[in-house]
Design a protein around this motif. Structure first.
Motif, PDB file in Angstrom:
ATOM      1  N   ARG A  95       0.830  -1.205   0.000  1.00  0.00           N
ATOM      2  CA  ARG A  95       0.000   0.000   0.000  1.00  0.00           C
ATOM      3  C   ARG A  95       0.866   1.259   0.000  1.00  0.00           C
ATOM      4  O   ARG A  95       0.582   2.222  -0.714  1.00  0.00           O
ATOM      5  N   LEU A  96       1.897   1.244   0.828  1.00  0.00           N
ATOM      6  CA  LEU A  96       2.762   2.424   0.946  1.00  0.00           C
ATOM      7  C   LEU A  96       3.534   2.678  -0.340  1.00  0.00           C
ATOM      8  O   LEU A  96       3.692   3.829  -0.748  1.00  0.00           O
ATOM      9  N   ARG A  97       3.999   1.620  -0.968  1.00  0.00           N
ATOM     10  CA  ARG A  97       4.704   1.795  -2.251  1.00  0.00           C
ATOM     11  C   ARG A  97       3.747   2.385  -3.291  1.00  0.00           C
ATOM     12  O   ARG A  97       4.108   3.307  -4.018  1.00  0.00           O
ATOM     13  N   ALA A  98       2.522   1.870  -3.335  1.00  0.00           N
ATOM     14  CA  ALA A  98       1.530   2.417  -4.267  1.00  0.00           C
ATOM     15  C   ALA A  98       1.236   3.876  -3.949  1.00  0.00           C
ATOM     16  O   ALA A  98       1.081   4.705  -4.861  1.00  0.00           O
ATOM     17  N   ARG A  99       1.199   4.221  -2.671  1.00  0.00           N
ATOM     18  CA  ARG A  99       0.967   5.614  -2.274  1.00  0.00           C
ATOM     19  C   ARG A  99       2.127   6.508  -2.687  1.00  0.00           C
ATOM     20  O   ARG A  99       1.927   7.620  -3.166  1.00  0.00           O
ATOM     21  N   GLU A 100       3.331   6.023  -2.550  1.00  0.00           N
ATOM     22  CA  GLU A 100       4.512   6.778  -2.973  1.00  0.00           C
ATOM     23  C   GLU A 100       4.456   7.049  -4.486  1.00  0.00           C
ATOM     24  O   GLU A 100       4.751   8.151  -4.939  1.00  0.00           O
ATOM     25  N   ILE A 101       4.067   6.044  -5.233  1.00  0.00           N
ATOM     26  CA  ILE A 101       3.956   6.211  -6.693  1.00  0.00           C
ATOM     27  C   ILE A 101       2.868   7.223  -7.026  1.00  0.00           C
ATOM     28  O   ILE A 101       3.059   8.106  -7.874  1.00  0.00           O
ATOM     29  N   ALA A 102       1.720   7.110  -6.357  1.00  0.00           N
ATOM     30  CA  ALA A 102       0.617   8.035  -6.619  1.00  0.00           C
ATOM     31  C   ALA A 102       0.999   9.476  -6.263  1.00  0.00           C
ATOM     32  O   ALA A 102       0.630  10.410  -6.978  1.00  0.00           O
ATOM     33  N   ARG A 103       1.732   9.651  -5.171  1.00  0.00           N
ATOM     34  CA  ARG A 103       2.106  10.996  -4.731  1.00  0.00           C
ATOM     35  C   ARG A 103       3.192  11.628  -5.594  1.00  0.00           C
ATOM     36  O   ARG A 103       3.137  12.810  -5.907  1.00  0.00           O
ATOM     37  N   TYR A 104       4.206  10.846  -5.918  1.00  0.00           N
ATOM     38  CA  TYR A 104       5.407  11.414  -6.518  1.00  0.00           C
ATOM     39  C   TYR A 104       5.666  10.960  -7.952  1.00  0.00           C
ATOM     40  O   TYR A 104       6.509  11.543  -8.632  1.00  0.00           O
ATOM     41  N   GLY A 105       5.014   9.892  -8.382  1.00  0.00           N
ATOM     42  CA  GLY A 105       5.245   9.348  -9.711  1.00  0.00           C
ATOM     43  C   GLY A 105       6.305   8.253  -9.675  1.00  0.00           C
ATOM     44  O   GLY A 105       7.247   8.306  -8.880  1.00  0.00           O
ATOM     45  N   LEU A 106       6.135   7.278 -10.533  1.00  0.00           N
ATOM     46  CA  LEU A 106       7.061   6.144 -10.580  1.00  0.00           C
ATOM     47  C   LEU A 106       8.478   6.597 -10.913  1.00  0.00           C
ATOM     48  O   LEU A 106       9.448   6.109 -10.330  1.00  0.00           O
ATOM     49  N   ASP A 107       8.616   7.539 -11.825  1.00  0.00           N
ATOM     50  CA  ASP A 107       9.952   8.012 -12.203  1.00  0.00           C
ATOM     51  C   ASP A 107      10.687   8.635 -11.012  1.00  0.00           C
ATOM     52  O   ASP A 107      11.896   8.480 -10.875  1.00  0.00           O
ATOM     53  N   ALA A 110      11.787   5.669  -8.622  1.00  0.00           N
ATOM     54  CA  ALA A 110      12.609   4.621  -9.234  1.00  0.00           C
ATOM     55  C   ALA A 110      14.091   4.930  -9.011  1.00  0.00           C
ATOM     56  O   ALA A 110      14.460   6.077  -8.744  1.00  0.00           O
ATOM     57  N   PRO A 111      14.965   3.920  -9.095  1.00  0.00           N
ATOM     58  CA  PRO A 111      16.402   4.186  -8.962  1.00  0.00           C
ATOM     59  C   PRO A 111      16.832   5.318  -9.887  1.00  0.00           C
ATOM     60  O   PRO A 111      16.474   5.352 -11.066  1.00  0.00           O
ATOM     61  N   ALA A 118      14.754   8.842  -0.591  1.00  0.00           N
ATOM     62  CA  ALA A 118      13.791   9.148   0.471  1.00  0.00           C
ATOM     63  C   ALA A 118      12.718   8.061   0.545  1.00  0.00           C
ATOM     64  O   ALA A 118      12.303   7.653   1.639  1.00  0.00           O
ATOM     65  N   SER A 119      12.279   7.579  -0.597  1.00  0.00           N
ATOM     66  CA  SER A 119      11.262   6.531  -0.630  1.00  0.00           C
ATOM     67  C   SER A 119      11.806   5.231  -0.041  1.00  0.00           C
ATOM     68  O   SER A 119      11.131   4.565   0.746  1.00  0.00           O
ATOM     69  N   VAL A 120      13.022   4.866  -0.401  1.00  0.00           N
ATOM     70  CA  VAL A 120      13.646   3.654   0.140  1.00  0.00           C
ATOM     71  C   VAL A 120      13.779   3.770   1.656  1.00  0.00           C
ATOM     72  O   VAL A 120      13.443   2.836   2.394  1.00  0.00           O
ATOM     73  N   PHE A 122      12.035   5.646   3.732  1.00  0.00           N
ATOM     74  CA  PHE A 122      10.710   5.611   4.336  1.00  0.00           C
ATOM     75  C   PHE A 122      10.178   4.185   4.402  1.00  0.00           C
ATOM     76  O   PHE A 122       9.703   3.735   5.457  1.00  0.00           O
ATOM     77  N   LEU A 123      10.265   3.449   3.302  1.00  0.00           N
ATOM     78  CA  LEU A 123       9.751   2.083   3.292  1.00  0.00           C
ATOM     79  C   LEU A 123      10.555   1.175   4.222  1.00  0.00           C
ATOM     80  O   LEU A 123       9.987   0.288   4.868  1.00  0.00           O
ATOM     81  N   ASP A 124      11.864   1.393   4.320  1.00  0.00           N
ATOM     82  CA  ASP A 124      12.682   0.625   5.270  1.00  0.00           C
ATOM     83  C   ASP A 124      12.253   0.913   6.709  1.00  0.00           C
ATOM     84  O   ASP A 124      12.159   0.006   7.535  1.00  0.00           O
ATOM     85  N   TRP A 125      11.989   2.186   7.008  1.00  0.00           N
ATOM     86  CA  TRP A 125      11.520   2.564   8.345  1.00  0.00           C
ATOM     87  C   TRP A 125      10.176   1.882   8.634  1.00  0.00           C
ATOM     88  O   TRP A 125       9.974   1.314   9.707  1.00  0.00           O
TER      89      TRP A 125
END
Length: 171
Positions: A95-107, A110-111, A118-120, A122-125
């Motif tokens: 869910r959180l990964r999908a939210r990150e994509i929706a908020r900021y965009g996949l690009d 992405a690496p 920041a996304s990595v 956050f998800l690790d935390w």
């Protein structure tokens, strides 16, 4: 309340909408407005005394989502019910990964993207919630805080729809 990605904001918004309550989220009080968001904590006293207490006083009926363990303890006597959402880590992280994509965009996440690191982080935390100790926002911290509450606590476990969660709260 519950781990990031457990659905606390969605459930609180549904309760507020159904019953005409004001929905407040602890993130809006805990964090200073920054771009990108969630980078600077608001000092404890202004967060609680000046902002959150004023917001609660402005509405006779409210639903508060998020975690306020420790910093928001003076508000405990005002709680009528605390709902604790427990969702499997894999579900929450998806869910959180999908939210990150929706908020900021996949690009962006992405690496090589502007928000990747920041996304990595956050998800690790977020992934550390279930095994974390009392010194961090964790299941252990939430369980200890809930055990000390004087009022009712409703535990909703599993990946349930917001509608099902709302039905269980209203029972």
């Amino acid at each position: 309340m519950g781990a990031s990605g457990s659905g606390t904001t969605s459930l609180a918004a549904a309760i507020a909408a159904r019953h005409g309550h004001c929905h407040l989220d602890t993130d809006d009080f805990y964090w200073l407005p920054t771009d990108p968001p969630y980078r600077a904590k608001r000092p404890r006293e202004p967060r609680l005394a000046a902002l959150l207490r004023d917001a609660l006083a402005a509405s006779p009926r409210w639903v508060l989502s998020g975690s306020l363990c420790g910093w928001g303890d003076p508000l405990i006597p005002e709680f009528e019910l605390v709902v604790f959402l427990v969702v499997a880590s894999a579900t929450r992280l998806a869910r959180l990964r999908a939210r990150e994509i929706a908020r900021y965009g996949l690009d962006a996440i992405a690496p090589g993207g502007a928000r990747h690191q920041a996304s990595v982080q956050f998800l690790d935390w977020c992934a550390g919630y279930d095994a974390g100790g009392l010194a961090m926002r964790s299941r252990a911290l939430h369980e200890a805080w809930l055990a000390a509450l004087p009022g009712p606590v409703l535990r909703l476990e599993g990946d349930q729809s917001v509608g099902e969660q709302l039905r269980r709260v209203e029972l």
